[in-house]
Design a protein around this motif. Structure first.
Motif, PDB file in Angstrom:
ATOM      1  N   LYS A 230       0.828  -1.213   0.000  1.00  0.00           N
ATOM      2  CA  LYS A 230       0.000   0.000   0.000  1.00  0.00           C
ATOM      3  C   LYS A 230       0.859   1.258   0.000  1.00  0.00           C
ATOM      4  CE  LYS A 230      -1.970   1.607   3.750  1.00  0.00           C
ATOM      5  NZ  LYS A 230      -2.861   1.790   4.920  1.00  0.00           N
ATOM      6  N   HIS A 231       1.985   1.206   0.715  1.00  0.00           N
ATOM      7  CA  HIS A 231       2.846   2.386   0.820  1.00  0.00           C
ATOM      8  C   HIS A 231       3.860   2.479  -0.309  1.00  0.00           C
ATOM      9  CE1 HIS A 231       1.278   3.868   4.599  1.00  0.00           C
ATOM     10  NE2 HIS A 231       1.331   2.651   5.097  1.00  0.00           N
ATOM     11  N   GLY A 232       3.688   1.661  -1.357  1.00  0.00           N
ATOM     12  CA  GLY A 232       4.470   1.854  -2.566  1.00  0.00           C
ATOM     13  C   GLY A 232       5.857   1.270  -2.566  1.00  0.00           C
ATOM     14  N   HIS A 233       6.104   0.239  -1.754  1.00  0.00           N
ATOM     15  CA  HIS A 233       7.433  -0.371  -1.751  1.00  0.00           C
ATOM     16  C   HIS A 233       7.631  -1.317  -2.926  1.00  0.00           C
ATOM     17  CE1 HIS A 233       8.853   1.120   2.143  1.00  0.00           C
ATOM     18  NE2 HIS A 233       7.600   0.998   2.554  1.00  0.00           N
ATOM     19  N   GLY A 234       6.546  -1.753  -3.569  1.00  0.00           N
ATOM     20  CA  GLY A 234       6.682  -2.654  -4.699  1.00  0.00           C
ATOM     21  C   GLY A 234       5.420  -3.463  -4.932  1.00  0.00           C
ATOM     22  N   VAL A 235       5.561  -4.541  -5.696  1.00  0.00           N
ATOM     23  CA  VAL A 235       4.458  -5.452  -6.021  1.00  0.00           C
ATOM     24  C   VAL A 235       4.577  -6.678  -5.125  1.00  0.00           C
ATOM     25  CG1 VAL A 235       3.375  -6.857  -7.827  1.00  0.00           C
ATOM     26  CG2 VAL A 235       4.444  -4.658  -8.410  1.00  0.00           C
ATOM     27  N   GLY A 236       3.438  -7.170  -4.634  1.00  0.00           N
ATOM     28  CA  GLY A 236       3.458  -8.343  -3.777  1.00  0.00           C
ATOM     29  C   GLY A 236       2.275  -9.245  -4.051  1.00  0.00           C
ATOM     30  N   LEU A 237       2.333 -10.451  -3.484  1.00  0.00           N
ATOM     31  CA  LEU A 237       1.236 -11.410  -3.595  1.00  0.00           C
ATOM     32  C   LEU A 237       0.378 -11.360  -2.338  1.00  0.00           C
ATOM     33  CD1 LEU A 237       3.156 -14.485  -5.068  1.00  0.00           C
ATOM     34  CD2 LEU A 237       1.622 -12.942  -6.295  1.00  0.00           C
ATOM     35  N   THR A 238      -0.914 -11.559  -2.502  1.00  0.00           N
ATOM     36  CA  THR A 238      -1.820 -11.517  -1.360  1.00  0.00           C
ATOM     37  C   THR A 238      -3.014 -12.432  -1.631  1.00  0.00           C
ATOM     38  OG1 THR A 238      -2.987 -10.038   0.174  1.00  0.00           O
ATOM     39  CG2 THR A 238      -3.168  -9.552  -2.183  1.00  0.00           C
ATOM     40  N   ARG A 239      -3.984 -12.421  -0.713  1.00  0.00           N
ATOM     41  CA  ARG A 239      -5.208 -13.214  -0.835  1.00  0.00           C
ATOM     42  C   ARG A 239      -6.417 -12.291  -0.657  1.00  0.00           C
ATOM     43  NH1 ARG A 239      -3.370 -18.972   0.429  1.00  0.00           N
ATOM     44  NH2 ARG A 239      -1.134 -18.709   0.167  1.00  0.00           N
ATOM     45  N   GLN A 240      -7.568 -12.757  -1.112  1.00  0.00           N
ATOM     46  CA  GLN A 240      -8.768 -11.930  -1.158  1.00  0.00           C
ATOM     47  C   GLN A 240      -9.167 -11.397   0.208  1.00  0.00           C
ATOM     48  OE1 GLN A 240     -10.302 -11.002  -3.990  1.00  0.00           O
ATOM     49  NE2 GLN A 240     -11.718  -9.706  -2.844  1.00  0.00           N
ATOM     50  N   HIS A 241      -9.205 -12.264   1.234  1.00  0.00           N
ATOM     51  CA  HIS A 241      -9.688 -11.824   2.535  1.00  0.00           C
ATOM     52  C   HIS A 241      -8.807 -10.751   3.160  1.00  0.00           C
ATOM     53  CE1 HIS A 241     -12.833 -14.837   2.704  1.00  0.00           C
ATOM     54  NE2 HIS A 241     -13.254 -14.242   3.780  1.00  0.00           N
ATOM     55  N   PHE A 242      -7.527 -10.761   2.825  1.00  0.00           N
ATOM     56  CA  PHE A 242      -6.632  -9.762   3.378  1.00  0.00           C
ATOM     57  C   PHE A 242      -6.723  -8.442   2.615  1.00  0.00           C
ATOM     58  CE2 PHE A 242      -3.901 -13.681   4.367  1.00  0.00           C
ATOM     59  CZ  PHE A 242      -4.659 -13.948   5.486  1.00  0.00           C
ATOM     60  N   ALA A 243      -6.864  -8.531   1.300  1.00  0.00           N
ATOM     61  CA  ALA A 243      -6.744  -7.339   0.468  1.00  0.00           C
ATOM     62  C   ALA A 243      -8.062  -6.688   0.100  1.00  0.00           C
ATOM     63  CB  ALA A 243      -5.990  -7.687  -0.818  1.00  0.00           C
ATOM     64  N   GLN A 244      -9.204  -7.351   0.357  1.00  0.00           N
ATOM     65  CA  GLN A 244     -10.465  -6.856  -0.191  1.00  0.00           C
ATOM     66  C   GLN A 244     -10.801  -5.441   0.278  1.00  0.00           C
ATOM     67  OE1 GLN A 244     -13.402  -9.751   0.875  1.00  0.00           O
ATOM     68  NE2 GLN A 244     -13.101  -9.550   3.073  1.00  0.00           N
ATOM     69  N   GLU A 245     -10.491  -5.114   1.541  1.00  0.00           N
ATOM     70  CA  GLU A 245     -10.804  -3.764   2.026  1.00  0.00           C
ATOM     71  C   GLU A 245      -9.936  -2.722   1.327  1.00  0.00           C
ATOM     72  OE1 GLU A 245     -10.893  -1.222   6.226  1.00  0.00           O
ATOM     73  OE2 GLU A 245     -10.760  -3.415   6.262  1.00  0.00           O
ATOM     74  N   MET A 246      -8.636  -3.009   1.175  1.00  0.00           N
ATOM     75  CA  MET A 246      -7.752  -2.061   0.487  1.00  0.00           C
ATOM     76  C   MET A 246      -8.112  -1.932  -0.982  1.00  0.00           C
ATOM     77  SD  MET A 246      -3.950  -2.717   2.075  1.00  0.00           S
ATOM     78  CE  MET A 246      -3.632  -2.633   3.837  1.00  0.00           C
ATOM     79  N   ILE A 247      -8.531  -3.047  -1.598  1.00  0.00           N
ATOM     80  CA  ILE A 247      -8.951  -2.988  -2.999  1.00  0.00           C
ATOM     81  C   ILE A 247     -10.214  -2.136  -3.135  1.00  0.00           C
ATOM     82  CG2 ILE A 247      -9.873  -4.362  -4.910  1.00  0.00           C
ATOM     83  CD1 ILE A 247      -7.980  -6.619  -4.077  1.00  0.00           C
ATOM     84  N   ALA A 248     -11.155  -2.312  -2.213  1.00  0.00           N
ATOM     85  CA  ALA A 248     -12.396  -1.533  -2.259  1.00  0.00           C
ATOM     86  C   ALA A 248     -12.127  -0.044  -2.086  1.00  0.00           C
ATOM     87  CB  ALA A 248     -13.349  -2.029  -1.175  1.00  0.00           C
ATOM     88  N   LYS A 249     -11.136   0.305  -1.287  1.00  0.00           N
ATOM     89  CA  LYS A 249     -10.783   1.716  -1.060  1.00  0.00           C
ATOM     90  C   LYS A 249      -9.885   2.273  -2.158  1.00  0.00           C
ATOM     91  CE  LYS A 249     -11.051   1.567   3.999  1.00  0.00           C
ATOM     92  NZ  LYS A 249     -10.261   1.706   5.271  1.00  0.00           N
ATOM     93  N   GLY A 250      -9.409   1.420  -3.050  1.00  0.00           N
ATOM     94  CA  GLY A 250      -8.514   1.888  -4.101  1.00  0.00           C
ATOM     95  C   GLY A 250      -7.082   2.060  -3.644  1.00  0.00           C
ATOM     96  N   GLU A 251      -6.751   1.543  -2.473  1.00  0.00           N
ATOM     97  CA  GLU A 251      -5.377   1.689  -1.959  1.00  0.00           C
ATOM     98  C   GLU A 251      -4.414   0.745  -2.658  1.00  0.00           C
ATOM     99  OE1 GLU A 251      -6.388   3.067   2.621  1.00  0.00           O
ATOM    100  OE2 GLU A 251      -6.201   0.938   2.144  1.00  0.00           O
ATOM    101  N   VAL A 252      -4.909  -0.409  -3.095  1.00  0.00           N
ATOM    102  CA  VAL A 252      -4.125  -1.324  -3.925  1.00  0.00           C
ATOM    103  C   VAL A 252      -5.030  -1.827  -5.034  1.00  0.00           C
ATOM    104  CG1 VAL A 252      -2.646  -2.050  -1.992  1.00  0.00           C
ATOM    105  CG2 VAL A 252      -4.662  -3.411  -2.575  1.00  0.00           C
ATOM    106  N   VAL A 253      -4.425  -2.287  -6.122  1.00  0.00           N
ATOM    107  CA  VAL A 253      -5.199  -2.821  -7.244  1.00  0.00           C
ATOM    108  C   VAL A 253      -4.622  -4.172  -7.634  1.00  0.00           C
ATOM    109  CG1 VAL A 253      -5.877  -0.570  -8.131  1.00  0.00           C
ATOM    110  CG2 VAL A 253      -3.740  -1.603  -8.916  1.00  0.00           C
ATOM    111  N   GLN A 254      -5.511  -5.057  -8.094  1.00  0.00           N
ATOM    112  CA  GLN A 254      -5.044  -6.361  -8.561  1.00  0.00           C
ATOM    113  C   GLN A 254      -4.459  -6.212  -9.957  1.00  0.00           C
ATOM    114  OE1 GLN A 254      -7.898  -9.551  -8.408  1.00  0.00           O
ATOM    115  NE2 GLN A 254      -6.733 -10.811  -9.854  1.00  0.00           N
ATOM    116  N   LEU A 255      -3.336  -6.865 -10.184  1.00  0.00           N
ATOM    117  CA  LEU A 255      -2.697  -6.871 -11.490  1.00  0.00           C
ATOM    118  C   LEU A 255      -3.074  -8.156 -12.228  1.00  0.00           C
ATOM    119  CD1 LEU A 255       0.876  -5.696 -10.399  1.00  0.00           C
ATOM    120  CD2 LEU A 255      -1.050  -4.290 -11.134  1.00  0.00           C
ATOM    121  N   PHE A 256      -3.578  -8.032 -13.417  1.00  0.00           N
ATOM    122  CA  PHE A 256      -3.896  -9.183 -14.266  1.00  0.00           C
ATOM    123  C   PHE A 256      -5.083  -9.980 -13.704  1.00  0.00           C
ATOM    124  CE2 PHE A 256       0.781  -8.988 -13.380  1.00  0.00           C
ATOM    125  CZ  PHE A 256       1.089  -8.064 -14.348  1.00  0.00           C
TER     126      PHE A 256
END
Length: 299
Positions: A230-256
């Motif tokens: 989220k703070h822009g250190h790079g690209v990482g792997l994650t799972r839906q339950h962890f990232a769904q709130e940040m994705i909904a807020k636009g803080e991170v986006v899924q690639l591909f």
């Protein structure tokens, strides 16, 4: 002059090593390192002024003094264990001690735990935190949730659930490096590392013959890994339950649209067989097995 007593943790280490016939096995049972157990044995040997074990290569046997002293130690520990504690018995409530990884506790356990406590208000739940891959031994908990490969010898291990892994990044980071359109574009990105979410299986899913990254930031906590993304250190792997709130807020986006459907690691419930004999522990295990598959279907 005050009397000196042998340290209890050294006595329990001595008893465990004598019973197991192995420092390594005893250390695993006590959830300490073999070097820590050896230190406790040396401490007790210094206290008694004699050798407790005879070490011959990998063979470990009690010395003559160790055999006689073991009888005294076992009897003393049994006396302490069996001593009646009527007041504690009267006031004790059924309780379940569970050890979980921090990210699981934050995103998955706490939002659902009220379901169990409201259904069983007489049972006290105590939650402890562990770091995945670092502490792989039940300590004083009744059960653990572990994020790993599911290989835990001498433990009852039940898969709780697994989720696909996918790549995410922050919009600001993507703008800074000029965007990423295809998986091959990841060569210009910083790939954040974690022993819990390795890149090599995802590379294979994406058709990339790349080795596991060996540099850049490494974070072995999935929640902190997401914060780093989220703070822009790079690209990482994650799972839906962890990232769904940040994705909904636009803080991170899924690639591909590439998701690793069967990542190497999943969540497991781990416990000793004897734990299930306590009704409150059995109730908690049953609740977890029912709750989390439902939560995944609802996601």
């Amino acid at each position: 002059m005050p009397r000196r007593f042998p340290p209890v943790h050294a006595l329990s280490a001595f008893e465990a090593a004598a019973r197991a016939g192995s420092f390594a096995v005893a250390a695993q049972q006590l959830c300490i390192t073999p070097s820590a157990l050896s230190h406790r044995i040396r401490l007790l040997e210094e206290f008694v002024g004699d050798r407790l074990f005879i070490r011959d290569g990998r063979n470990l046997t009690l010395s003559a003094f160790g055999r006689s002293y073991l009888d005294v130690v076992v009897q003393a520990l049994r006396t302490l264990t069996d001593f009646p504690l009527p007041h504690r018995t009267l006031s004790a409530q059924p309780r379940v001690k569970i050890t979980v990884p921090p990210t699981f506790a934050r995103y998955l356990l706490m939002p659902r735990l009220a379901e169990f406590t409201e259904a069983h208000p007489d049972i006290v739940v105590e939650v402890f935190l562990s770091v995945p891959l670092y502490d792989l031994c039940l300590n004083e908990s009744d059960l653990e949730v572990r994020f790993g490969a599911g290989k835990y010898p001498d433990m009852v291990t039940t898969r709780l659930f697994g989720e696909p892994a996918f790549a995410v990044a922050s919009p600001a980071y993507l703008e800074r490096i000029g965007g990423i359109a295809t998986p091959a574009d990841l060569q210009k990105a910083t790939l954040l590392r974690s022993a819990l979410e390795q890149w090599k299986p995802w590379f294979e899913q994406a058709g990339l013959d790349w080795p596991e990254p060996m540099d850049a930031l490494r974070v072995d906590d999935l929640g902190l890994l997401l914060e780093a993304i989220k703070h822009g250190h790079g690209v990482g792997l994650t799972r839906q339950h962890f990232a769904q709130e940040m994705i909904a807020k636009g803080e991170v986006v899924q690639l591909f649209d590439i998701r690793l459907e069967a990542p190497p690691h999943a969540y497991y419930v781990v416990y000793e067989q004897t734990s299930r004999t306590r009704p409150e522990v059995q109730l908690f295990i049953d609740w977890m097995m029912a709750a989390y598959p439902d939560s995944l279907r609802d996601a």
